[in-house]
Structures are given as C-alpha cells and as structure tokens.
Scaffold this active site. Sequence first.
Site, short mmCIF file in Angstrom:
data_model
loop_
_atom_site.label_atom_id
_atom_site.label_comp_id
_atom_site.label_asym_id
_atom_site.label_seq_id
_atom_site.Cartn_x
_atom_site.Cartn_y
_atom_site.Cartn_z
N ASP A 122 0.96 -1.18 -0.06
CA ASP A 122 0.21 0.24 -0.05
C ASP A 122 0.46 1.42 0.02
OD1 ASP A 122 -1.20 -3.00 1.06
OD2 ASP A 122 -2.89 -1.38 0.60
N ASP B 20 -1.91 -2.15 -4.03
CA ASP B 20 -2.03 -0.30 -4.01
C ASP B 20 -0.92 -0.23 -3.78
OD1 ASP B 20 -4.24 -1.68 -3.14
OD2 ASP B 20 -4.79 -1.08 -1.19
N HIS C 2 -11.19 -2.74 7.00
CA HIS C 2 -11.91 -3.73 6.13
C HIS C 2 -11.84 -4.78 6.97
CE1 HIS C 2 -10.74 -1.17 3.29
NE2 HIS C 2 -8.81 -1.04 4.22
#
Length: 470
Positions: A169, A198, A330
């Site tokens: 990420d 990501d 999440h």
Amino acid sequence: MDLVRKSDFFSIVLVLCLVLNSLVLFCNGGITSRFVRKLEKTIDMPLDSDVFRVPPGYNAPQQVHITQGDVEGKAIIVSWVTQEAKGSNTVLYWKQNSSKKLKARGKTYTYKFYNYTSGYIHHCPIRNLEYDTKYYYVVGVGQTQREFWFFTPPEVGPDVPYTFGLIGDLGQSFDSNITLTHYENNPTKGQTVLFVGDISYADTYPDHDNRRWDSWGRFAERSTAYQPWIWTTGNHELDFAPEIKETRPFKPFKNRYRTPYRSSGSTEPFWYSIKRGSAYIIVLASYSAYGKYTPQYDWLEKEFPKVNRTETPWLIVLMHSPWYNSYDYHYMEGETMRVMYEPWFVKYKVDVVFAGHVHAYERSERVSNIAYNIVNGICHPVKDQSAPVYITIGDGGNVEGLATKMTEPQPKYSAYREASFGHAIFSIKNRTHAYYGWHRNQDGYAVEADKMWFHNRFWHCIDESPSHYS
Ligand SMILES: [Fe+2]
C-alpha cells in the site's frame, strides 16, 4: 508524616494498576504497541517534486522496473515508458566483467483511460540468465540511453539464503518516500521486494488521473529498476470506473506491470507463483474470483501439491486483503477467501502469509479456523502449528493515512499490532530458519520494532508462540 504515607500508598496503587493493566493487555492477546507517533496528515507529494522528475533528454526512458520473468528465476522482464515516441524496444545487457553484449527485444503497448493516453509502455523479457550473477542493462537510444543493473537469484535450492523486502500500500505521499528510503537504507539489504498490492493510488484523483501512475513509476524507479518487485494486485489496481465508461478492471495495471503468470500455468496475471532461492511464493488475487470452480481456485488446487519442500522449503503466500486482521478497517473483508482456502494453507503448511490493505502493521500467532462446518459451532481461531503466521504490512504510507482504530480487546490470535508506517524484511538463512523484522519509519534504519525467528513448518516445526499463548 501521614501525608507522606498517603502519597506512598497512592504511588504503590498506581504502580500496581499499571502492572495489572499491562497484564490485562497481555492476557487478552498479544502486544498492542504503545509507540506514539507524531500525528500528521498524509499527503501526496506534488507532481513537480524531485522524486517525480522526468529524466533529461528527448524521449528518455522513464519508470524503469523489473520483475521475475519465469518460475525458476532465470528470466527477468524489463519494463519502461517512453513519452514522446515509441523509440527502441530493445534492451542491451551483459554480465559483469564480460564484454559480450546481448540484446533482447520487447513489445510496446499504449492504452487510453478516459481522457488520458499513456506513453509507450515497453516490456522486454530477458531469458536464459545465469544464476547469482550481476547484470548490467541499458534502455533507450543515443543521448538518452540509461544504464541500470540487477542481480539474478542463486540457483533454486533448499539451503540458499535469500532476503526479501516487504512493502504494501505504498502510494506516493511524503510518507511513501520515507518508507522507500528506509527500505533502501536498511542494513539488512532486501534482494527482492514482495509487494502486497495497492501501488499508485491514482484512483483517488478525479477520473483516476493516470498521470499519477506515471509519477509513481518515476518515484519507485530508484528501487524497481535495480531489484525485482513481485506484484500483487490490490483494490487500488482495479480502476473500475463505469461513471467514465472505464469498465475493464485492472486496465492501467495490466498495461504497465508484468507478472510471469503463464510460466506457472495461470491464466491471468493476478495469480501466479515463482521460486526464488529457497522460497516458493504463491501470489493470490483478492479481487479476482476465487470461489469453487473459478480459474483461480482450480489453479491453486493444483498448485499446492506441486510445492516440493525439499527443493524450496519456504512456502510464502502474498495477497492483498488479510484474513486475520484486528483493526476496524476492512474487518473481515478477507473472510470469504479464508473460508475457501484456509484448509489448504494448513494442509500444505504455509510458513507465512503477507497481506496489505489495512494501513497499519499486525502479526498473528499461528492460528487456524477451519473446524467450522455451519452446524457444529466450532468457529474460533485456534492455535495451530501447521498454520502460517499472518502479517499485515499495508503500512507503506499512502494518501489515505493510517488505520488507527483497533478492535478491543486485542484478539488472542493477534501477536503484535501497531498503527505506524514501515516495511519489513524476511531473511531466509537455511531450510530451517528465517529471521523477520518490521521497521517503523520513525526509527533508525537498523531498528526492528517487531521481530521473530521463523522456524520452517516442514523442516523444523517447533512451537514459536510465547508462553502465555496456548
Ligand atoms: Fe487496499
């Protein structure tokens, strides 16, 4: 005198409370780090930042990156972009100390995304490389030739030491830049990055401004041109935008990044496997179908039995959405995939699973939750020495900021968690031992905020859990 006694008494009570408090945390689960970082907003670096600079000269190659090009590690794929013209799609390469220069020819692609047209994206596989060798390579022509180098991995084998970096990420914020700098300066040098998804976060801009894919490529080039990054797809690679008629998921990712998926019998670039040194790495796709009868399911079912732990003792799985995550963010998004695949992970004794998605750090105990069959009510994670350690490393530092809210109390399966940006290193020593360390961005380059000796599940399956965890 009385007053003094009173204050003494209160001090003792305070100390006792603190001790009890830490014991309570200890009993709930593992460690929730008390490290307090300076809270600042995570913002993207502006497009005119130094790290995004376009290399000088007409049509100079930019966004250079390499990845493994086959299963065994004897091939590499070199990718780059030329902006003004197609230019050459040839890579010139040679072994260190060799005067014999070789050429490989790639293919060139462009794509459109709403009102954006990409530059010329070149992908060039180089095959039949020698193991454990330094190669130099050149892309571009004439005045704007650019030279880089990489090391091929050692020959696949059971006791080959190899060091992986773990980043997830990442994005392109000021914090992303700090994470990458820390990775580069870590004295335990990572030889290959396992990236857990990501990448650019271009989709956080209006119309998924694909110029942010280009800027990310230029930002990361200082690492991606010199060592392979193994790509996992995250939700920010989907670029699914029906409102601007962009309905083919993963369009920018597929055009810009390559994976050696065909070599491992996969039919899509999002799930595949590679061997590197003593590791067998399976990359899964959280955002491609994975239910029974789907291509990913069929592939994985056949893939696990292929892993020969005598050849590659270390079985590592990468995915984007974590299965064991005790942050509010999440929470349980990985649950459906866990239900499908976890019995295989235990059966085939996966050593470690790296995931991203949650913008924080967490390491689990070895647990599984596979006994449940709808009617029996056995639905709690249990200690399981055949299960992997689950590590969430979605803390690269992207524009969305840190995930700070955690579920309380800390679940028993969670060994260590902390909402800080950072990266990790997984350093395989031999078939039985690997050393793991997590590095938060606020510390010096050598400091490990969390660490663990991994004992291989196939060769040396001892209980690594702390004494309070039973
Ligand atoms: Fe994500």
